[in-house]
Design a protein around this motif. Structure first.
Motif, PDB file in Angstrom:
ATOM      1  N   LEU A 265      -3.085  13.008   6.359  1.00 24.73           N
ATOM      2  CA  LEU A 265      -4.105  12.747   5.351  1.00 24.73           C
ATOM      3  C   LEU A 265      -4.367  13.937   4.441  1.00 24.73           C
ATOM      4  CD1 LEU A 265      -6.724  10.760   7.472  1.00 24.73           C
ATOM      5  CD2 LEU A 265      -4.922   9.862   5.987  1.00 24.73           C
ATOM      6  N   ASP A 266      -3.750  15.074   4.732  1.00 30.49           N
ATOM      7  CA  ASP A 266      -3.952  16.259   3.902  1.00 30.49           C
ATOM      8  C   ASP A 266      -3.493  15.986   2.466  1.00 30.49           C
ATOM      9  OD1 ASP A 266      -4.573  18.947   3.355  1.00 30.49           O
ATOM     10  OD2 ASP A 266      -2.472  19.518   3.604  1.00 30.49           O
ATOM     11  N   LYS A 267      -4.233  16.467   1.515  1.00 29.65           N
ATOM     12  CA  LYS A 267      -3.956  16.324   0.082  1.00 29.65           C
ATOM     13  C   LYS A 267      -4.185  14.910  -0.446  1.00 29.65           C
ATOM     14  CE  LYS A 267      -0.550  20.075   0.217  1.00 29.65           C
ATOM     15  NZ  LYS A 267       0.851  20.480  -0.024  1.00 29.65           N
ATOM     16  N   ASN A 268      -4.652  14.015   0.444  1.00 34.55           N
ATOM     17  CA  ASN A 268      -5.045  12.671   0.018  1.00 34.55           C
ATOM     18  C   ASN A 268      -3.931  11.967  -0.763  1.00 34.55           C
ATOM     19  OD1 ASN A 268      -6.875  10.521  -0.121  1.00 34.55           O
ATOM     20  ND2 ASN A 268      -7.622  11.180  -2.136  1.00 34.55           N
ATOM     21  N   ARG A 269      -2.714  12.011  -0.234  1.00 35.21           N
ATOM     22  CA  ARG A 269      -1.575  11.407  -0.924  1.00 35.21           C
ATOM     23  C   ARG A 269      -1.321   9.976  -0.463  1.00 35.21           C
ATOM     24  NH1 ARG A 269       2.952  16.309  -1.345  1.00 35.21           N
ATOM     25  NH2 ARG A 269       1.816  17.490  -2.935  1.00 35.21           N
ATOM     26  N   PRO A 270      -0.712   9.150  -1.311  1.00 29.19           N
ATOM     27  CA  PRO A 270      -0.332   7.797  -0.887  1.00 29.19           C
ATOM     28  C   PRO A 270       0.621   7.872   0.305  1.00 29.19           C
ATOM     29  CG  PRO A 270      -0.088   8.059  -3.268  1.00 29.19           C
ATOM     30  CD  PRO A 270      -0.335   9.422  -2.715  1.00 29.19           C
ATOM     31  N   ILE A 271       0.585   6.845   1.153  1.00 27.21           N
ATOM     32  CA  ILE A 271       1.388   6.832   2.378  1.00 27.21           C
ATOM     33  C   ILE A 271       2.318   5.627   2.369  1.00 27.21           C
ATOM     34  CG2 ILE A 271       1.297   6.685   4.898  1.00 27.21           C
ATOM     35  CD1 ILE A 271      -1.487   7.993   4.727  1.00 27.21           C
ATOM     36  N   TYR A 272       3.578   5.884   2.686  1.00 22.51           N
ATOM     37  CA  TYR A 272       4.592   4.840   2.851  1.00 22.51           C
ATOM     38  C   TYR A 272       5.140   4.917   4.274  1.00 22.51           C
ATOM     39  CZ  TYR A 272       4.718   4.473  -2.280  1.00 22.51           C
ATOM     40  OH  TYR A 272       4.381   4.294  -3.605  1.00 22.51           O
ATOM     41  N   ILE A 273       5.611   3.788   4.783  1.00 20.30           N
ATOM     42  CA  ILE A 273       6.300   3.770   6.070  1.00 20.30           C
ATOM     43  C   ILE A 273       7.765   3.451   5.826  1.00 20.30           C
ATOM     44  CG2 ILE A 273       6.568   2.586   8.283  1.00 20.30           C
ATOM     45  CD1 ILE A 273       3.597   2.111   8.350  1.00 20.30           C
ATOM     46  N   PHE A 274       8.645   4.354   6.251  1.00 23.92           N
ATOM     47  CA  PHE A 274      10.093   4.110   6.148  1.00 23.92           C
ATOM     48  C   PHE A 274      10.551   3.545   7.490  1.00 23.92           C
ATOM     49  CE2 PHE A 274      13.951   5.680   3.643  1.00 23.92           C
ATOM     50  CZ  PHE A 274      14.820   4.805   4.268  1.00 23.92           C
ATOM     51  N   GLY A 275      10.843   2.255   7.478  1.00 21.96           N
ATOM     52  CA  GLY A 275      11.220   1.539   8.696  1.00 21.96           C
ATOM     53  C   GLY A 275      10.400   0.273   8.805  1.00 21.96           C
ATOM     54  N   ALA A 276      10.997  -0.847   8.409  1.00 24.70           N
ATOM     55  CA  ALA A 276      10.278  -2.124   8.379  1.00 24.70           C
ATOM     56  C   ALA A 276      10.665  -3.013   9.548  1.00 24.70           C
ATOM     57  CB  ALA A 276      10.529  -2.843   7.051  1.00 24.70           C
TER      58      ALA A 276
ATOM     59  N   LEU B 207      -2.256   2.839  12.664  1.00 19.42           N
ATOM     60  CA  LEU B 207      -2.813   3.320  11.404  1.00 19.42           C
ATOM     61  C   LEU B 207      -3.974   2.454  10.919  1.00 19.42           C
ATOM     62  CD1 LEU B 207       0.432   4.367   9.474  1.00 19.42           C
ATOM     63  CD2 LEU B 207      -1.092   5.771  10.868  1.00 19.42           C
ATOM     64  N   SER B 208      -3.804   1.140  10.913  1.00 21.21           N
ATOM     65  CA  SER B 208      -4.882   0.283  10.410  1.00 21.21           C
ATOM     66  C   SER B 208      -6.121   0.362  11.290  1.00 21.21           C
ATOM     67  CB  SER B 208      -4.407  -1.169  10.298  1.00 21.21           C
ATOM     68  OG  SER B 208      -4.157  -1.728  11.579  1.00 21.21           O
ATOM     69  N   LYS B 209      -5.937   0.591  12.576  1.00 19.39           N
ATOM     70  CA  LYS B 209      -7.074   0.649  13.502  1.00 19.39           C
ATOM     71  C   LYS B 209      -7.920   1.898  13.306  1.00 19.39           C
ATOM     72  CE  LYS B 209      -5.226  -2.302  17.162  1.00 19.39           C
ATOM     73  NZ  LYS B 209      -6.245  -3.341  16.976  1.00 19.39           N
ATOM     74  N   ILE B 210      -7.338   2.938  12.702  1.00 21.96           N
ATOM     75  CA  ILE B 210      -8.122   4.157  12.455  1.00 21.96           C
ATOM     76  C   ILE B 210      -8.423   4.312  10.958  1.00 21.96           C
ATOM     77  CG2 ILE B 210      -7.230   5.298  14.509  1.00 21.96           C
ATOM     78  CD1 ILE B 210      -5.356   6.910  12.780  1.00 21.96           C
ATOM     79  N   GLY B 211      -8.254   3.215  10.215  1.00 22.80           N
ATOM     80  CA  GLY B 211      -8.684   3.192   8.825  1.00 22.80           C
ATOM     81  C   GLY B 211      -7.708   3.743   7.811  1.00 22.80           C
ATOM     82  N   ILE B 212      -6.435   3.836   8.155  1.00 20.69           N
ATOM     83  CA  ILE B 212      -5.430   4.362   7.225  1.00 20.69           C
ATOM     84  C   ILE B 212      -4.656   3.199   6.608  1.00 20.69           C
ATOM     85  CG2 ILE B 212      -3.320   5.732   7.017  1.00 20.69           C
ATOM     86  CD1 ILE B 212      -4.349   7.527   9.212  1.00 20.69           C
ATOM     87  N   SER B 213      -4.590   3.171   5.296  1.00 22.64           N
ATOM     88  CA  SER B 213      -3.838   2.143   4.585  1.00 22.64           C
ATOM     89  C   SER B 213      -2.522   2.720   4.077  1.00 22.64           C
ATOM     90  CB  SER B 213      -4.652   1.590   3.415  1.00 22.64           C
ATOM     91  OG  SER B 213      -4.971   2.629   2.497  1.00 22.64           O
ATOM     92  N   ILE B 214      -1.568   1.851   3.827  1.00 27.39           N
ATOM     93  CA  ILE B 214      -0.271   2.279   3.285  1.00 27.39           C
ATOM     94  C   ILE B 214      -0.001   1.515   2.002  1.00 27.39           C
ATOM     95  CG2 ILE B 214       0.622   2.848   5.567  1.00 27.39           C
ATOM     96  CD1 ILE B 214       2.302   0.277   5.435  1.00 27.39           C
ATOM     97  N   VAL B 215       0.852   2.109   1.155  1.00 27.49           N
ATOM     98  CA  VAL B 215       1.198   1.481  -0.115  1.00 27.49           C
ATOM     99  C   VAL B 215       2.265   0.416   0.090  1.00 27.49           C
ATOM    100  CG1 VAL B 215       2.102   1.859  -2.436  1.00 27.49           C
ATOM    101  CG2 VAL B 215       0.600   3.567  -1.383  1.00 27.49           C
TER     102      VAL B 215
END
Length: 394
Positions: A44-55, A67-75
């Motif tokens: 979460l440092d620098k408040n940058r957008p987050i992507y997950i590589f691996g679908a 991630l969703s359970k601790i309030g983190i969203s991804i693009v």
């Protein structure tokens, strides 16, 4: 890490399992560092957008179960598999190509979480070869219950003591040393170091302590595409049990998986009765929404698929069930509430997955013991990762 390694050796030399848990908790509180919290803070440092590589399944679970359970969203997701590009996965999140990911990175520097069981190093190298700074890459091991538990211990007041008390209670309920030792190993992995290797213990569900018996009435909750059904048939043939009178009930809510399950039944001639139901098991009769992917169905409020949900007490009322198996992506406890009357009346053997939610390993045994205090319990791990941790009650 070296101090942790020496500490693990000390734990191994202790004879009392409760004392081992107490030592792990004391060590954790003394260190005052939590690997999951440190990883999330860097992400979460620098408040940058987050992507997950691996679908794949791990990438989907990473978002849904951590991630969703601790309030983190991804693009978006990214994957090398072309057939996944321009598709939408969990909660409508799209999947893009590596080329598109690089364009997004060049436009707006982002953080990329690499989610792969076995190819994380290769994906990281692929990303750096494409010009993505290594400092923006974050790898994570497929040990999500451990990571989520560790994060809760760092962020929720009293959680570490709640969890420790629950594990110590569970140890007192388990009947063999293998189960108790597994509790200690899982506690160490969740509180201290997720890298601790734990050896898997054979095939799931059909362990030596759980043979198929004559006249078995087996309830397969989360039948998927028939993998447990096929294994049941194989074990049955090896045990030389008369199939006469055996009944197998397969419940699968995913239309995609149910179609494959039905195809299996058309192709295979099982020598025992098989009944299938395209329903979800729940604690009340209702309608649920799901998103489905290649290997599981995830329940969510904006899911694209509506399925019928039933209480097993109603669906199979007065059926003298002898064995219930559950693997339903975190809905196990709710489903067990919907089986209360059948369990109280017939006291079937139970094989229940307890790894989808961090508290399941505590709360599911507590509920089962509340229904029948005389249930005996075993715990087995059937994977090198946290997944396939199964509670056996008999």
């Amino acid at each position: 890490m070296n101090n942790d390694f020496e500490f693990w050796n000390e734990i191994q030399n202790m004879s009392d399992y409760i004392a081992k848990i107490d030592a792990i908790i004391a060590h954790c509180k003394t260190k005052k560092t939590f690997y999951a919290k440190e990883w999330v803070d860097k992400l979460l440092d620098k408040n940058r957008p987050i992507y997950i590589f691996g679908a794949g399944q791990f990438g989907i679970d990473l978002y849904e179960l951590f991630l969703s359970k601790i309030g983190i969203s991804i693009v978006a997701y990214c994957d090398n598999a072309q057939e996944k590009w321009n598709t939408r996965l969990v909660n409508g999140i799209s999947c893009i190509s590596p080329t598109e990911l690089v364009k997004c990175y060049q436009d707006t520097p982002c953080h990329i979480v690499v989610a792969s069981n076995y190819y994380a190093d290769e994906i990281c190298k692929q990303c750096t070869d494409m010009g993505i700074d290594e400092a923006n890459l974050f790898s994570i091991r497929p040990l999500l219950p451990s990571w989520l538990t560790n994060y809760y211990c760092a962020t929720q007041n009293g959680y570490i003591d709640f969890y420790a008390d629950g594990i110590k209670w569970l140890i007192t309920q388990l009947t063999d040393d293998l189960s108790k030792q597994l509790c200690v190993q899982l506690a160490y992995r969740r509180f201290i170091d997720y890298r601790l290797k734990i050896h898997s213990q054979g095939s799931e569900y059909f362990i030596p302590e759980f043979p198929i018996v004559k006249g078995e009435i087996f309830i397969d909750v989360g039948a998927y595409i028939g993998d447990t059904l096929t294994e049941f048939a194989n074990v049955l043939s090896k045990q030389s049990i008369d199939p006469e009178g055996i009944q197998y009930y397969a419940l699968e809510c995913s239309p995609q998986n149910y179609s494959k399950l039905s195809a299996l039944l058309r192709e295979q001639n099982f020598n025992f009765q098989v009944n299938t139901y395209p329903v979800a098991l729940w604690d009340k009769n209702s309608t649920l929404k799901f998103n489905e992917n290649q290997s599981s169905s995830q329940m969510c409020q904006d899911g694209s698929i509506e399925v019928e949900a039933r209480k097993l007490d109603d669906l199979l009322a007065n059926t003298p069930v002898t064995w219930i198996k559950m693997d339903i992506e975190g809905a196990e406890l709710r489903a067990l509430h919907g089986c209360e009357q059948l369990i109280r009346r017939y006291r079937p053997r139970l094989t229940i997955c307890v790894y989808h939610c961090p508290d399941d390993i505590i709360e599911i045994p507590r509920y089962i013991k509340a229904l029948h205090p005389d249930y005996k319990m075993l715990l087995r791990l059937h994977s090198e990762f946290d997944n396939e941790t199964i509670l056996y009650a008999f």
